[in-house]
Motif scaffolding. Structure first.
Motif, PDB file in Angstrom:
ATOM      1  N   ILE A  51       0.969  -1.196  -0.020  1.00 29.96           N
ATOM      2  CA  ILE A  51      -0.067   0.120  -0.043  1.00 29.96           C
ATOM      3  C   ILE A  51       0.944   1.294  -0.141  1.00 29.96           C
ATOM      4  N   SER A  52       0.628   2.058  -0.716  1.00 32.67           N
ATOM      5  CA  SER A  52       1.081   3.208  -0.938  1.00 32.67           C
ATOM      6  C   SER A  52       1.689   3.884   0.497  1.00 32.67           C
ATOM      7  N   THR A  53       2.747   4.692   0.785  1.00 27.46           N
ATOM      8  CA  THR A  53       3.276   5.403   1.952  1.00 27.46           C
ATOM      9  C   THR A  53       2.085   6.456   2.376  1.00 27.46           C
ATOM     10  N   ARG A  54       1.461   7.145   1.480  1.00 30.30           N
ATOM     11  CA  ARG A  54       0.423   8.069   1.769  1.00 30.30           C
ATOM     12  C   ARG A  54      -0.777   7.426   2.199  1.00 30.30           C
ATOM     13  N   GLU A  55      -1.252   6.354   1.618  1.00 31.86           N
ATOM     14  CA  GLU A  55      -2.527   5.820   2.253  1.00 31.86           C
ATOM     15  C   GLU A  55      -2.048   4.986   3.579  1.00 31.86           C
ATOM     16  N   ILE A  66      -3.875  10.062  15.327  1.00 32.64           N
ATOM     17  CA  ILE A  66      -2.860  11.342  15.414  1.00 32.64           C
ATOM     18  C   ILE A  66      -3.254  12.472  14.763  1.00 32.64           C
ATOM     19  N   SER A  67      -2.912  13.445  15.427  1.00 30.35           N
ATOM     20  CA  SER A  67      -3.360  14.906  15.117  1.00 30.35           C
ATOM     21  C   SER A  67      -2.575  15.292  13.918  1.00 30.35           C
ATOM     22  N   ALA A  68      -1.458  15.370  13.756  1.00 29.61           N
ATOM     23  CA  ALA A  68      -0.437  15.700  12.719  1.00 29.61           C
ATOM     24  C   ALA A  68      -0.893  15.417  11.502  1.00 29.61           C
ATOM     25  N   SER A  69      -0.740  16.653  10.473  1.00 33.42           N
ATOM     26  CA  SER A  69      -1.288  16.063   9.127  1.00 33.42           C
ATOM     27  C   SER A  69      -0.712  14.970   8.454  1.00 33.42           C
ATOM     28  N   VAL A  70      -1.096  14.656   7.348  1.00 35.43           N
ATOM     29  CA  VAL A  70      -0.667  13.635   6.601  1.00 35.43           C
ATOM     30  C   VAL A  70       0.823  14.185   6.159  1.00 35.43           C
ATOM     31  N   GLU A  71       1.011  15.383   5.561  1.00 36.67           N
ATOM     32  CA  GLU A  71       2.094  15.947   4.958  1.00 36.67           C
ATOM     33  C   GLU A  71       3.163  15.784   6.116  1.00 36.67           C
ATOM     34  N   GLU A  72       2.942  16.226   7.160  1.00 34.57           N
ATOM     35  CA  GLU A  72       3.859  16.157   8.186  1.00 34.57           C
ATOM     36  C   GLU A  72       4.417  15.090   8.486  1.00 34.57           C
ATOM     37  N   ALA A 112       6.968   0.921 -10.779  1.00 31.83           N
ATOM     38  CA  ALA A 112       5.716   1.620 -10.715  1.00 31.83           C
ATOM     39  C   ALA A 112       5.411   1.254  -8.969  1.00 31.83           C
ATOM     40  N   SER A 113       5.567   2.318  -8.152  1.00 32.77           N
ATOM     41  CA  SER A 113       5.864   1.945  -6.799  1.00 32.77           C
ATOM     42  C   SER A 113       4.850   2.908  -5.828  1.00 32.77           C
ATOM     43  N   GLY A 114       4.567   2.260  -4.854  1.00 30.42           N
ATOM     44  CA  GLY A 114       3.863   3.357  -3.803  1.00 30.42           C
ATOM     45  C   GLY A 114       4.636   4.110  -3.145  1.00 30.42           C
ATOM     46  N   SER A 115       5.738   3.960  -3.143  1.00 30.83           N
ATOM     47  CA  SER A 115       7.074   4.985  -2.666  1.00 30.83           C
ATOM     48  C   SER A 115       7.099   6.338  -2.992  1.00 30.83           C
ATOM     49  N   SER A 116       7.317   7.199  -2.403  1.00 30.83           N
ATOM     50  CA  SER A 116       7.688   8.577  -2.985  1.00 30.83           C
ATOM     51  C   SER A 116       8.706   8.626  -4.148  1.00 30.83           C
ATOM     52  N   PRO A 117       8.439   9.753  -4.852  1.00 39.69           N
ATOM     53  CA  PRO A 117       9.748   9.768  -6.012  1.00 39.69           C
ATOM     54  C   PRO A 117      10.902   9.919  -5.353  1.00 39.69           C
ATOM     55  N   GLU A 118      11.168  10.597  -4.236  1.00 46.30           N
ATOM     56  CA  GLU A 118      12.592  10.683  -3.448  1.00 46.30           C
ATOM     57  C   GLU A 118      13.185   9.349  -3.030  1.00 46.30           C
ATOM     58  N   ALA A 119      12.087   8.692  -2.484  1.00 48.16           N
ATOM     59  CA  ALA A 119      12.753   7.169  -2.092  1.00 48.16           C
ATOM     60  C   ALA A 119      13.028   6.309  -3.001  1.00 48.16           C
ATOM     61  N   HIS A 144      -4.941   7.624  -7.689  1.00 50.01           N
ATOM     62  CA  HIS A 144      -5.061   6.642  -6.760  1.00 50.01           C
ATOM     63  C   HIS A 144      -3.913   5.520  -6.617  1.00 50.01           C
ATOM     64  N   GLY A 145      -3.543   5.190  -5.585  1.00 47.96           N
ATOM     65  CA  GLY A 145      -2.459   4.000  -5.244  1.00 47.96           C
ATOM     66  C   GLY A 145      -2.978   2.826  -5.597  1.00 47.96           C
ATOM     67  N   LYS A 146      -2.268   1.663  -5.464  1.00 42.95           N
ATOM     68  CA  LYS A 146      -2.566   0.475  -5.680  1.00 42.95           C
ATOM     69  C   LYS A 146      -3.572  -0.114  -4.418  1.00 42.95           C
ATOM     70  N   PRO A 147      -4.821  -0.790  -4.624  1.00 40.47           N
ATOM     71  CA  PRO A 147      -4.811  -1.652  -5.591  1.00 40.47           C
ATOM     72  C   PRO A 147      -5.746  -0.809  -6.976  1.00 40.47           C
ATOM     73  N   ALA A 148      -5.813   0.154  -6.995  1.00 43.34           N
ATOM     74  CA  ALA A 148      -6.200   0.972  -8.297  1.00 43.34           C
ATOM     75  C   ALA A 148      -4.991   0.786  -9.443  1.00 43.34           C
ATOM     76  N   PRO A 149      -5.294   0.758 -10.442  1.00 47.63           N
ATOM     77  CA  PRO A 149      -4.509   0.409 -11.614  1.00 47.63           C
ATOM     78  C   PRO A 149      -3.637   1.482 -12.140  1.00 47.63           C
ATOM     79  N   ASP A 150      -3.782   2.705 -11.453  1.00 49.66           N
ATOM     80  CA  ASP A 150      -3.289   3.958 -12.096  1.00 49.66           C
ATOM     81  C   ASP A 150      -1.694   3.909 -12.218  1.00 49.66           C
ATOM     82  N   VAL A 151      -1.045   3.621 -11.289  1.00 47.81           N
ATOM     83  CA  VAL A 151       0.585   3.641 -11.432  1.00 47.81           C
ATOM     84  C   VAL A 151       0.940   2.708 -12.710  1.00 47.81           C
TER      85      VAL A 151
END
Length: 231
Positions: A51-55, A66-72, A112-119, A144-151
């Protein structure tokens, strides 16, 4: 054109090309501990494999309150992961051999990966895989990340390939499901052995229940040439 005609191969990265899950687990454990969630276990981590890191982080916020934002949280986890992965990330030897074999035959390839471009960039550069794998798609770049076919569909687009001519190499159920949804064949190499019976894996054209211990470059190449056969 390659010796395999119009075929293209799209690789997942984590758990498929490289054994990076231990780094992701440790980065996640340290991140959660910093936000008041102690004792995050490997068993808990396994539910997020594929599953992608963001998801994953979006689910953490709800699951652990956790109250911190997803971006943080993304920034913190990615920083910790890059610190760990930069030291050493192991490429599965037979996977490296497979990439080199396909490259020598002129087969178009992508990651094609669920990881960030930097990673993704850091891992490919650090392992030398970037020499053969230059086309890269992160789940951060699609809707959308996996299991969606987008990547996988975006990887096919960048390769200039018909999805029906693409074969995905995957280790996790969400990725196998994504390949199926994209209309692509799949070589499935379960990272978590206990998940090999999951319904998603049944859609794979080739399922290696023994995981990386069962995978060989030559057998996979033979299957690409003759999917009706089995290594």
């Amino acid at each position: 054109m390659s010796t395999l005609g119009t075929l293209s191969v799209i690789f997942d990265l984590d758990g498929t090309l490289v054994d990076s899950e231990p780094h992701y687990y440790e980065a996640g454990r340290r991140t959660l501990a910093a936000y008041g969630v102690p004792d995050f276990s490997w068993a808990e981590h396994e539910r997020y494999v594929g599953i992608s890191t963001r998801e994953t982080i979006t689910d953490w916020r709800e699951r652990y309150g956790i109250s911190a934002s997803v971006e943080e949280l993304l920034a913190v986890k990615n920083r910790r992961y890059l610190e760990l992965a930069g030291a050493a990330t192991r490429v599965y030897p037979e996977m490296r051999a497979f990439v080199e074999l396909l490259a020598a035959e002129g087969v178009p390839m992508a990651v094609a990966s669920g990881s960030s471009p930097e990673a993704i960039g850091a891992i490919l550069a650090g392992t030398g895989l970037d020499a053969q794998l230059r086309i890269v798609v992160s789940a951060d770049e699609v809707a959308h990340g996996k299991p969606a076919p987008d990547v996988f569909l975006e990887a096919a687009r960048r390769l200039g390939a018909d999805p029906a001519d693409c074969v995905v190499v995957e280790d996790a159920a969400p990725g196998v499901a994504a390949a199926h949804a994209a209309g692509m064949r799949c070589i499935a190499i379960p990272y978590v052995a206990a998940q090999a019976d999951a319904a998603e894996f049944a859609t794979a054209g080739l399922l290696l229940r023994g995981g990386q211990a069962e995978f060989t470059a030559r057998a996979a190449r033979a299957w690409l040439a003759d999917p009706a056969g089995r290594p």
